[in-house]
Each structure stands twice: as C-alpha cells, then as structure tokens.
Write a protein that holds these residues in place. Structure first.
Motif, PDB file in Angstrom:
ATOM      1  N   ASP A  54      -5.383  16.286   8.986  1.00  0.00           N
ATOM      2  CA  ASP A  54      -6.185  15.283   9.685  1.00  0.00           C
ATOM      3  C   ASP A  54      -5.912  15.366  11.194  1.00  0.00           C
ATOM      4  N   PRO A  55      -6.561  16.287  11.901  1.00  0.00           N
ATOM      5  CA  PRO A  55      -6.314  16.427  13.340  1.00  0.00           C
ATOM      6  C   PRO A  55      -6.986  15.348  14.196  1.00  0.00           C
ATOM      7  N   THR A  56      -7.888  14.530  13.620  1.00  0.00           N
ATOM      8  CA  THR A  56      -8.587  13.504  14.404  1.00  0.00           C
ATOM      9  C   THR A  56      -8.078  12.098  14.117  1.00  0.00           C
ATOM     10  N   GLY A  57      -7.232  11.909  13.114  1.00  0.00           N
ATOM     11  CA  GLY A  57      -6.708  10.582  12.792  1.00  0.00           C
ATOM     12  C   GLY A  57      -7.745   9.663  12.188  1.00  0.00           C
ATOM     13  N   GLU A  58      -8.549  10.178  11.273  1.00  0.00           N
ATOM     14  CA  GLU A  58      -9.611   9.385  10.643  1.00  0.00           C
ATOM     15  C   GLU A  58      -9.340   9.066   9.175  1.00  0.00           C
ATOM     16  N   LEU A  59      -8.481   9.844   8.504  1.00  0.00           N
ATOM     17  CA  LEU A  59      -8.251   9.647   7.070  1.00  0.00           C
ATOM     18  C   LEU A  59      -7.257   8.519   6.811  1.00  0.00           C
ATOM     19  N   GLU A  60      -7.709   7.529   6.074  1.00  0.00           N
ATOM     20  CA  GLU A  60      -6.851   6.386   5.747  1.00  0.00           C
ATOM     21  C   GLU A  60      -6.356   6.519   4.320  1.00  0.00           C
ATOM     22  N   TYR A  61      -5.062   6.287   4.153  1.00  0.00           N
ATOM     23  CA  TYR A  61      -4.457   6.297   2.830  1.00  0.00           C
ATOM     24  C   TYR A  61      -4.143   4.844   2.455  1.00  0.00           C
ATOM     25  N   PRO A  62      -4.945   4.244   1.545  1.00  0.00           N
ATOM     26  CA  PRO A  62      -4.732   2.838   1.184  1.00  0.00           C
ATOM     27  C   PRO A  62      -3.497   2.669   0.301  1.00  0.00           C
ATOM     28  N   THR A  63      -2.743   1.629   0.571  1.00  0.00           N
ATOM     29  CA  THR A  63      -1.543   1.359  -0.219  1.00  0.00           C
ATOM     30  C   THR A  63      -1.878   0.396  -1.358  1.00  0.00           C
ATOM     31  N   LYS A  64      -0.982   0.327  -2.309  1.00  0.00           N
ATOM     32  CA  LYS A  64      -1.098  -0.664  -3.380  1.00  0.00           C
ATOM     33  C   LYS A  64      -0.623  -1.989  -2.785  1.00  0.00           C
ATOM     34  N   ILE A  65      -1.572  -2.840  -2.421  1.00  0.00           N
ATOM     35  CA  ILE A  65      -1.263  -4.041  -1.654  1.00  0.00           C
ATOM     36  C   ILE A  65      -0.293  -4.962  -2.397  1.00  0.00           C
ATOM     37  N   ALA A  66      -0.419  -5.060  -3.699  1.00  0.00           N
ATOM     38  CA  ALA A  66       0.487  -5.923  -4.462  1.00  0.00           C
ATOM     39  C   ALA A  66       1.934  -5.458  -4.316  1.00  0.00           C
ATOM     40  N   ARG A  67       2.133  -4.162  -4.206  1.00  0.00           N
ATOM     41  CA  ARG A  67       3.480  -3.608  -4.085  1.00  0.00           C
ATOM     42  C   ARG A  67       4.016  -3.733  -2.658  1.00  0.00           C
ATOM     43  N   PHE A  68       3.115  -3.776  -1.674  1.00  0.00           N
ATOM     44  CA  PHE A  68       3.527  -3.818  -0.264  1.00  0.00           C
ATOM     45  C   PHE A  68       3.118  -5.134   0.389  1.00  0.00           C
ATOM     46  N   SER A  69       3.277  -6.252  -0.329  1.00  0.00           N
ATOM     47  CA  SER A  69       2.817  -7.531   0.205  1.00  0.00           C
ATOM     48  C   SER A  69       3.882  -8.290   0.982  1.00  0.00           C
ATOM     49  N   ASN A  70       5.133  -7.935   0.850  1.00  0.00           N
ATOM     50  CA  ASN A  70       6.202  -8.659   1.548  1.00  0.00           C
ATOM     51  C   ASN A  70       7.205  -7.652   2.101  1.00  0.00           C
ATOM     52  N   VAL A  71       6.794  -6.902   3.108  1.00  0.00           N
ATOM     53  CA  VAL A  71       7.596  -5.807   3.640  1.00  0.00           C
ATOM     54  C   VAL A  71       8.218  -6.219   4.975  1.00  0.00           C
ATOM     55  N   SER A  72       9.542  -6.181   5.044  1.00  0.00           N
ATOM     56  CA  SER A  72      10.224  -6.435   6.316  1.00  0.00           C
ATOM     57  C   SER A  72      10.741  -5.131   6.918  1.00  0.00           C
ATOM     58  N   HIS A  73      10.829  -4.099   6.092  1.00  0.00           N
ATOM     59  CA  HIS A  73      11.312  -2.794   6.535  1.00  0.00           C
ATOM     60  C   HIS A  73      10.577  -1.716   5.730  1.00  0.00           C
ATOM     61  N   LEU A  74       9.984  -0.760   6.430  1.00  0.00           N
ATOM     62  CA  LEU A  74       9.241   0.321   5.773  1.00  0.00           C
ATOM     63  C   LEU A  74       9.897   1.653   6.114  1.00  0.00           C
ATOM     64  N   SER A  75      10.091   2.480   5.110  1.00  0.00           N
ATOM     65  CA  SER A  75      10.587   3.842   5.324  1.00  0.00           C
ATOM     66  C   SER A  75       9.497   4.814   4.892  1.00  0.00           C
ATOM     67  N   ILE A  76       9.188   5.766   5.782  1.00  0.00           N
ATOM     68  CA  ILE A  76       8.184   6.792   5.490  1.00  0.00           C
ATOM     69  C   ILE A  76       8.887   8.138   5.493  1.00  0.00           C
ATOM     70  N   HIS A  77       8.826   8.830   4.370  1.00  0.00           N
ATOM     71  CA  HIS A  77       9.472  10.137   4.228  1.00  0.00           C
ATOM     72  C   HIS A  77       8.395  11.211   4.100  1.00  0.00           C
ATOM     73  N   PHE A  78       8.494  12.220   4.958  1.00  0.00           N
ATOM     74  CA  PHE A  78       7.618  13.388   4.874  1.00  0.00           C
ATOM     75  C   PHE A  78       8.481  14.556   4.411  1.00  0.00           C
ATOM     76  N   PRO A  79       8.479  14.862   3.098  1.00  0.00           N
ATOM     77  CA  PRO A  79       9.378  15.889   2.574  1.00  0.00           C
ATOM     78  C   PRO A  79       8.932  17.321   2.840  1.00  0.00           C
ATOM     79  N   LYS A  80       7.614  17.529   3.025  1.00  0.00           N
ATOM     80  CA  LYS A  80       7.154  18.907   3.227  1.00  0.00           C
ATOM     81  C   LYS A  80       5.854  18.927   4.010  1.00  0.00           C
ATOM     82  N   ASN A  81       5.535  20.131   4.510  1.00  0.00           N
ATOM     83  CA  ASN A  81       4.277  20.337   5.225  1.00  0.00           C
ATOM     84  C   ASN A  81       3.506  21.453   4.528  1.00  0.00           C
ATOM     85  N   PHE A  82       2.551  22.041   5.239  1.00  0.00           N
ATOM     86  CA  PHE A  82       1.710  23.076   4.616  1.00  0.00           C
ATOM     87  C   PHE A  82       2.278  24.485   4.751  1.00  0.00           C
ATOM     88  N   GLY A  83       3.585  24.616   5.039  1.00  0.00           N
ATOM     89  CA  GLY A  83       4.206  25.938   5.029  1.00  0.00           C
ATOM     90  C   GLY A  83       4.921  26.335   6.306  1.00  0.00           C
TER      91      GLY A  83
END
Length: 188
Positions: free
Chosen positions: A109-138
């Motif tokens: 996504d080189p233009t920043g247009e693709l949205e990845y929706p979260t499961k709102i019920a699971r992320f309804s009370n978040v005080s701290h978020l961790s985002i892990h990117f384990p791999k790329n395209f090579g």
C-alpha cells in the motif's frame, strides 16, 4: 471527514511510545501523524537487524480501535503481516510469540488507502496497543512511512484504592457502655 476519523495519533503518549528494532532512534514515533501528512516520504521507520518491527503504543486514555492503515513502499520492504496485541505494556519480541488479539496479511500500500478493520468488540477498551510486523515481502529490512489508527478515545477513569474493614460480629471491647448497676425492686 476522513482526517478526523484517523485522529488517534493525537491521543498517543509520545513520551512512552517505543519502537523495537528501529535503525534510527526515535524514528518509530514519526510514522504516527495526521492523515493529510501520510504522503511525506521524508519521515519513516526502518528496521535494523532483520525485518521485524514492534511498536508499543500507550494512549492517554481508553481507545476503541476500529481500523489500521499501514503505508510502505511498493516493493519488498513493505510489511507483509501485522499482529495486534492489546494492553500488554513493554512488550518484547519474546512476548510477540504468543497468540495475537488479531492478525492481518497485508497488501502493498504505497498510497496509504487500504484500511484493515479490527474486531471492535475485542479492541473496545485499549489503553496500550502493540503492533508487531514479523515479516515483509522478502527484503532484509522493513520500511514504514505511515501508520494510521482509527477509533474513538475516552478519558481514562482512575479509581483510587479504598481500604475498608468490616466486622462479622461486634467486638464488645470496641463499644464503651456506662456501667449498668442492677436494681432490684421488692414489693412487700
């Protein structure tokens, strides 16, 4: 309208924000910015030793996370997978081995247009978020230009601790009574 929806970057506690495995110290915080500034290619984070990146994002209140945008290059350095964890402060790469709250396979996504929706019920009370990117395209390193967070923010309510003692039964020593002298009445 779209800009206001992606305003959670204003609610990040930037003093405590952490990016593990970033090549340039402090560059991880640069990718969280306004929707209109997402095309700025001068501000980015790049991984150092390998392709993994881990963001620890504390918020100044409670967040209902509704969506995430990840913008990278149109090449192999773009992250290929994103794993979200909620309310695990100071998360490390060892902690990232556990089961995530939600996982996404990413598209370039080189233009920043693709949205990845979260499961709102699971992320309804978040005080701290961790985002892990384990791999790329090579590629050997991962490069991210923008991360957008969409959702609602509410102020955190702090509850003070109240210490109370309850008695199961009354302790006579705690209750002072005037001395009762028995009186007897005789009728003659």
């Amino acid at each position: 309208e779209r800009s206001a929806a992606w305003g959670l970057y204003l609610r990040i506690d930037r003093q405590r924000l952490q990016c593990l495995n970033e090549r340039r110290e402090g560059s991880g915080a640069l990718v969280f910015r306004a929707w209109e500034e997402r095309g700025d290619r001068t501000q980015f984070v790049e991984s150092d030793d390998d392709e993994e990146l881990l963001f620890n994002i504390p918020f100044t209140g409670n967040v209902k996370l509704k969506g995430v945008i990840v913008m990278g290059e149109d090449g192999d350095t773009h992250p290929a997978e994103m794993r979200l964890f909620k309310n695990i402060p100071h998360m490390s790469f060892d902690d990232a081995a556990r089961e995530p709250d939600q996982m996404f396979s990413l598209n370039r996504d080189p233009t920043g247009e693709l949205e990845y929706p979260t499961k709102i019920a699971r992320f309804s009370n978040v005080s701290h978020l961790s985002i892990h990117f384990p791999k790329n395209f090579g590629a050997e390193t991962t490069k991210i230009f923008y991360i957008g967070l969409k959702g609602e923010w509410t102020e955190a309510h702090r509850h003070e601790v109240t210490i109370c003692n309850y008695e199961a039964s009354a302790n006579p020593a705690d209750h002072k009574l005037e001395q009762i002298t028995p009186q007897t009445h005789f009728i003659s």
